[in-house]
Design an enzyme around this catalytic site. Structure first.
Site, PDB file in Angstrom:
ATOM      1  N   ASN A  99       0.782  -8.291  28.361  1.00 17.38           N
ATOM      2  CA  ASN A  99      -0.430  -7.908  27.920  1.00 17.38           C
ATOM      3  C   ASN A  99      -1.253  -9.943  28.524  1.00 17.38           C
ATOM      4  OD1 ASN A  99      -3.754  -7.849  27.595  1.00 17.38           O
ATOM      5  ND2 ASN A  99      -3.036  -6.241  25.529  1.00 17.38           N
ATOM      6  N   ARG A 100      -2.626 -10.310  28.131  1.00 21.02           N
ATOM      7  CA  ARG A 100      -3.344 -11.138  28.945  1.00 21.02           C
ATOM      8  C   ARG A 100      -3.044 -12.510  28.323  1.00 21.02           C
ATOM      9  NH1 ARG A 100      -4.719  -6.392  30.083  1.00 21.02           N
ATOM     10  NH2 ARG A 100      -5.019  -6.505  32.392  1.00 21.02           N
ATOM     11  N   HIS A 125       1.545 -10.051  31.092  1.00 20.20           N
ATOM     12  CA  HIS A 125       2.420  -9.309  31.070  1.00 20.20           C
ATOM     13  C   HIS A 125       3.514 -10.334  32.047  1.00 20.20           C
ATOM     14  CE1 HIS A 125       0.777  -5.930  30.498  1.00 20.20           C
ATOM     15  NE2 HIS A 125       1.084  -5.360  31.196  1.00 20.20           N
ATOM     16  N   HIS A 201       6.373  -0.587  27.719  1.00 23.60           N
ATOM     17  CA  HIS A 201       5.143  -0.291  28.958  1.00 23.60           C
ATOM     18  C   HIS A 201       5.345   0.794  28.720  1.00 23.60           C
ATOM     19  CE1 HIS A 201       1.738  -0.653  30.950  1.00 23.60           C
ATOM     20  NE2 HIS A 201       1.492  -1.575  30.161  1.00 23.60           N
ATOM     21  N   ALA A 202       6.001   2.082  28.648  1.00 24.24           N
ATOM     22  CA  ALA A 202       6.072   3.508  29.201  1.00 24.24           C
ATOM     23  C   ALA A 202       4.415   4.237  28.811  1.00 24.24           C
ATOM     24  CB  ALA A 202       6.688   3.948  27.968  1.00 24.24           C
ATOM     25  N   TYR A 203       4.574   5.065  30.340  1.00 23.45           N
ATOM     26  CA  TYR A 203       3.688   5.637  30.464  1.00 23.45           C
ATOM     27  C   TYR A 203       3.147   7.031  29.669  1.00 23.45           C
ATOM     28  CZ  TYR A 203       1.523   2.258  33.475  1.00 23.45           C
ATOM     29  OH  TYR A 203       0.793   0.970  33.622  1.00 23.45           O
ATOM     30  N   ASP A 271      -9.079   0.419  27.875  1.00 24.57           N
ATOM     31  CA  ASP A 271      -7.626  -0.466  28.665  1.00 24.57           C
ATOM     32  C   ASP A 271      -8.482  -1.654  26.555  1.00 24.57           C
ATOM     33  OD1 ASP A 271      -6.157  -2.177  29.073  1.00 24.57           O
ATOM     34  OD2 ASP A 271      -6.741  -2.342  31.465  1.00 24.57           O
ATOM     35  N   GLN A 311      -2.583  -1.897  22.330  1.00 26.60           N
ATOM     36  CA  GLN A 311      -3.349  -1.514  23.555  1.00 26.60           C
ATOM     37  C   GLN A 311      -3.150  -0.659  24.218  1.00 26.60           C
ATOM     38  OE1 GLN A 311      -4.807  -4.485  24.460  1.00 26.60           O
ATOM     39  NE2 GLN A 311      -6.031  -3.877  26.882  1.00 26.60           N
ATOM     40  N   GLU A 338       0.707   0.746  23.618  1.00 29.53           N
ATOM     41  CA  GLU A 338       1.378  -0.897  23.870  1.00 29.53           C
ATOM     42  C   GLU A 338       1.866  -1.591  22.588  1.00 29.53           C
ATOM     43  OE1 GLU A 338       1.058  -2.811  27.644  1.00 29.53           O
ATOM     44  OE2 GLU A 338      -0.088  -1.042  28.102  1.00 29.53           O
TER      45      GLU A 338
END
Ligand code: GAL
Length: 376
Positions: A99-100, A125, A201-203, A271, A311, A338
């Site tokens: 993340n940021r 990331h 970070h799986a979609y 998000d 997230q 996440e």
């Protein structure tokens, strides 16, 4: 001879260890490092494939209510795809800080650090060249009487991507033998105080990766609160209730039901960082974080963790790239859930700390539990 045969038969009947995961080549990175793909399988029909670049989950085949399995995560057919411009952190381990980080700046003990700004004005990331998703980890496949696993290890040297301290990291994927349950367990140690926040970070698209949309999936989040953010997705520092907003997933809700009502985060979709409800019962190793259900196929995913946040990202930046087996990954055709500490924690004194000190061990894990609705 008879005796040997009898002995072998007895050994076979008492041995409950799963076989070691299968290993195959998955191509070479641009700098020529060979990368291998490991296949984990169990008795309940779940197959997971993981690879050493980025300690990444590559495939996840999950049975649905008709018994038909689909690969439910986005990814690529070989390591080259993961190195391409079209890759958006598919399935990887994300860090050192996922993340940021606002403006790519933080300070620890009065010392200032600068990390890359690779997401508008912010750090995302873990950086650009050597974030944990881009390096090749050491891998060791194993099995025991509970299932099969792969242990990935990587030591990120002091100063890599601007972060202080030599950070020894470990990620273990483990598939249970007799339940459709995968654990992703993380450990890290350091020789200098340093921020650490690792996630996967799986979609997911439970209809099968490459299906048009995820807006028909029903989501539950065990979160009464979230961290509002500015339009670059940096939290304001406040923690606010989700009640009365399109972020209220405390009861199961279709992802698409209120997505167009979002007015924040540039309104591209979900998000957001959700603050997971802490349980009274702290003796349990995991709390429920999220449940994702695709009614048509019956596939259901429950996510458990002790991390304080999650997230929820609705694949807003997916742009129609062609992934595994030529399937197209359209806008909002997958979700990331996440588990992690909150974004920009390193600059937010009222958020749980992500600073790891030399005398500590970072340890966290997340469970992915798959089921079929209407079945136990
Ligand atoms: C998510 C993040 C999104 C986007 C995505 C990668 O974790 O919240 O804003 O950056 O990763 O494309």
């Amino acid at each position: 001879m008879k005796q040997i045969c009898a002995l072998l038969a007895v050994c076979a009947s008492v041995s409950t260890s799963a076989a070691d995961p299968e290993v195959q080549d998955f191509g070479k990175t641009k700098d020529g490092t060979a990368v291998q793909l490991y296949t984990l399988k169990n008795e309940k029909g779940l197959t997971a494939k993981v690879m050493a670049r980025g300690a990444t989950l590559v495939e996840l085949h999950v049975p649905g209510k008709n018994g038909k399995s689909e690969d439910v995560i986005l990814g690529w057919d070989s390591v080259a795809g993961y190195e391409s411009e079209d890759n958006q952190y598919f399935g990887c381990t994300t860090g050192r800080v996922c993340n940021r980080i606002a403006k790519g700046k933080f300070s620890i003990g009065g010392k200032d650090y600068t990390v890359a700004t690779n997401d508008g004005p912010n750090h995302l990331h873990g950086g650009v060249e050597r974030s944990l998703d881009k390096v090749v980890w050491d891998a060791k496949a194993y099995s025991n009487d509970k299932g099969q696993g792969v242990r990935f290890k990587y030591t990120s040297p002091d100063g890599e991507e601007g972060y202080p301290g030599n950070l020894k990291c470990q990620v273990v994927y483990f598939l249970a033998k007799n339940a459709n349950r995968i654990s992703i367990s993380y450990k890290a140690t350091t020789d200098q105080p340093t921020p650490v926040n690792l996630t996967n970070h799986a979609y997911f698209n439970l209809a099968g990766a490459g299906s048009d949309t995820v807006l028909d999936h029903v989501l539950t989040l065990n979160a009464d609160k979230y961290t509002p953010a500015d339009d670059t997705l940096i939290p304001t520092g406040k923690i606010e209730p989700v009640a009365g907003t399109p972020l209220d997933f405390t009861k199961p809700k279709r992802i698409g039901a209120r997505i167009e009502k979002l007015t924040d985060t540039s309104a591209l979709g979900y998000d957001h960082n959700f603050v997971l409800n802490a349980k009274q019962d702290d003796s349990k190793p995991y709390n429920h974080a999220a449940t994702l259900l695709h009614k048509a196929s019956g596939r259901r995913l429950r996510i458990m963790t002790k991390e304080p946040g999650i997230q929820f990202y609705s694949g807003n930046f997916l742009k129609g790239q062609q992934g595994k087996n030529g399937k197209t990954y359209a806008h909002r055709s997958a979700v990331c859930l996440e588990t992690q500490h909150y974004p920009d924690s390193v600059n937010q004194p009222n958020f749980p700390s992500i600073i790891l000190k030399p005398d500590q061990e970072y340890q966290t894990s997340t469970l992915l539990i798959f089921g079929v609705s209407g079945q136990k």
